[in-house]
Scaffold this motif. Structure first.
Motif, PDB file in Angstrom:
ATOM      1  N   TYR A  95       1.919   1.892  -3.629  1.00  0.00           N
ATOM      2  CA  TYR A  95       0.819   2.267  -4.512  1.00  0.00           C
ATOM      3  C   TYR A  95       0.130   3.572  -4.095  1.00  0.00           C
ATOM      4  O   TYR A  95      -0.235   4.400  -4.940  1.00  0.00           O
ATOM      5  N   LEU A  96      -0.058   3.741  -2.760  1.00  0.00           N
ATOM      6  CA  LEU A  96      -0.929   4.826  -2.283  1.00  0.00           C
ATOM      7  C   LEU A  96      -0.263   5.792  -1.315  1.00  0.00           C
ATOM      8  O   LEU A  96      -0.880   6.760  -0.879  1.00  0.00           O
ATOM      9  N   ILE A 143      -6.508  -1.073  -5.553  1.00  0.00           N
ATOM     10  CA  ILE A 143      -5.322  -1.542  -4.835  1.00  0.00           C
ATOM     11  C   ILE A 143      -5.721  -2.267  -3.553  1.00  0.00           C
ATOM     12  O   ILE A 143      -5.168  -3.330  -3.216  1.00  0.00           O
ATOM     13  N   TYR A 144      -6.666  -1.727  -2.829  1.00  0.00           N
ATOM     14  CA  TYR A 144      -7.111  -2.338  -1.565  1.00  0.00           C
ATOM     15  C   TYR A 144      -7.806  -3.667  -1.836  1.00  0.00           C
ATOM     16  O   TYR A 144      -7.567  -4.665  -1.147  1.00  0.00           O
ATOM     17  N   GLY A 170      -7.244  -5.480  -4.405  1.00  0.00           N
ATOM     18  CA  GLY A 170      -6.184  -6.381  -4.850  1.00  0.00           C
ATOM     19  C   GLY A 170      -5.514  -7.097  -3.688  1.00  0.00           C
ATOM     20  O   GLY A 170      -5.123  -8.265  -3.814  1.00  0.00           O
ATOM     21  N   LEU A 185       0.822  -1.211   0.000  1.00  0.00           N
ATOM     22  CA  LEU A 185       0.000   0.000   0.000  1.00  0.00           C
ATOM     23  C   LEU A 185       0.856   1.260   0.000  1.00  0.00           C
ATOM     24  O   LEU A 185       0.490   2.275  -0.609  1.00  0.00           O
ATOM     25  N   TYR A 187      -8.927   4.184  -7.848  1.00  0.00           N
ATOM     26  CA  TYR A 187      -7.600   3.556  -7.856  1.00  0.00           C
ATOM     27  C   TYR A 187      -7.296   2.961  -6.486  1.00  0.00           C
ATOM     28  O   TYR A 187      -6.820   1.824  -6.382  1.00  0.00           O
TER      29      TYR A 187
END
Length: 360
Positions: A252-253, A275-276, A278, A249, A271
């Motif tokens: 990505y974030l 990701i979460y 995923g 995370l 988005y």
């Protein structure tokens, strides 16, 4: 006949804090945490060098709480970086203290658990134990194979909390853990999984082999990883940080906080949702992978760790794995309780403690 009452002090050293709790049998009487100043910690070369400082901090916290330590029956410390151990309790002895002081496998905060526990217990004439240390390894031999002879798979996971929640779940089902097949996933800064069969953790997915997590990358394509390491962008230290600390995370974030990600999702960030989701998708795949170890004969799946507090995350996972087995959700890390309850079983004679001897 009245139940015999045992008071147990649990000690769990972390990188910047030391958490303690006192239990009377299954009941928590006291809990506290000592936060250590980062600047002060930087003065120490190794974790073992922090021993006296940590010891004084624990005793000061107990004195401040006016807790009578003379009533303790045992002290339980987090097990550190020893050679591979069996599951369960080990009595802290001189051989273990010497190993953790002079020859630890790794310089880790958990090494201090046994040392502080031993010092307090020795002064009171009571036993000190570690329980389900981070180095517990009872893998099946086939589970050690990696596909490359130079690399042997190891059992590195959140064993203390994982076995504790498995034991708790077995009791809920009125069964002995030895008679069940249980898949447990611990979701914290790193995510690990295990399958317990016959009472043993016969296979695991470490935080390097399974799902990506708030801070770690998990399993990645090997050739692309090799290319990244030889790209000239990283040395050994920076590549390691990219995998552990700056992955998942964070990569990505830009955050390792699940609540912040969920807030982004609630505000319409698609988005962040991808990701979460995923991460949940990969956790579910890992559970399915571990289920094959016992040929799909799973009695229960347990989700634990801090992220198990997230209804969004657990709902996504349950939706994908519910067909395998019932899912129990036991949030949190529960490590102080796990140390106390494991030690309590030894004091009651329900389990026998192992004796540590240094391997040749």
């Amino acid at each position: 006949m009245l139940e015999k009452m045992y008071k147990i002090l649990s000690i769990n050293p972390g990188s910047t804090s030391t958490k303690i709790a006192v239990y009377e049998n299954e009941n928590e009487l006291f809990r506290g945490s000592v936060e250590h100043d980062v600047a002060e910690l930087s003065r120490y070369k190794t974790m073992v060098d922090q021993f006296e400082m940590r010891m004084d901090a624990v005793m000061s916290r107990l004195v401040a709480a006016k807790y009578p330590i003379g009533e303790l029956a045992a002290v339980a410390g987090r097990g550190g970086k020893l050679p591979p151990l069996k599951q369960g309790a080990y009595r802290v002895n001189k051989a273990m203290v010497d190993f953790l002081t002079y020859r630890p496998i790794d310089d880790h905060a958990s090494n201090l658990g046994a040392l502080v526990a031993y010092e307090i217990a020795s002064s009171l004439g009571i036993p000190a134990y570690i329980y389900d240390a981070v180095v517990v390894d009872e893998l099946e031999e086939v589970a050690r194979l990696s596909g490359i002879p130079e690399i042997t798979r190891r059992a590195s996971c959140h064993v203390l909390n994982m076995r504790a929640v498995a034991i708790k779940t077995a009791k809920k089902f009125n069964k002995n853990l030895r008679d069940m097949n249980v898949v447990v996933t611990h979701m914290g800064g790193g995510i690990t999984g295990t399958v317990i069969s016959g009472g043993r953790m016969i296979d695991v997915l470490t935080d390097e082999e399974g799902p990506y997590s708030p801070e770690r990358v998990g399993r990645v394509p090997c050739r692309q990883l090799v290319d990244l390491c030889f790209s000239g962008k990283h040395d050994r230290a920076s590549a390691t940080r990219r995998m552990r600390g700056n992955g998942g995370l964070v990569a990505y974030l830009g955050t390792n906080k699940a609540l912040e990600v969920e807030e982004k999702i609630k505000n319409g960030d698609k988005y962040a949702e991808l990701i979460y989701y995923g991460m949940a998708y990969q956790v579910a795949k890992a559970i399915g992978e571990l289920a094959t170890v016992v040929k799909g004969k799973v009695d229960v799946i347990v989700l634990t760790g801090a992220i198990a507090h997230s209804r969004m995350m657990t709902d996504w996972i349950v939706d994908r794995v519910g067909f395998i087995a019932p899912v129990e959700i036991i949030p949190g890390e529960n490590e102080l309780e796990a140390l106390a309850l494991g030690t309590l079983r030894v004091l009651r004679g329900e389990e026998q403690a192992h004796e540590f001897t240094e391997p040749e």
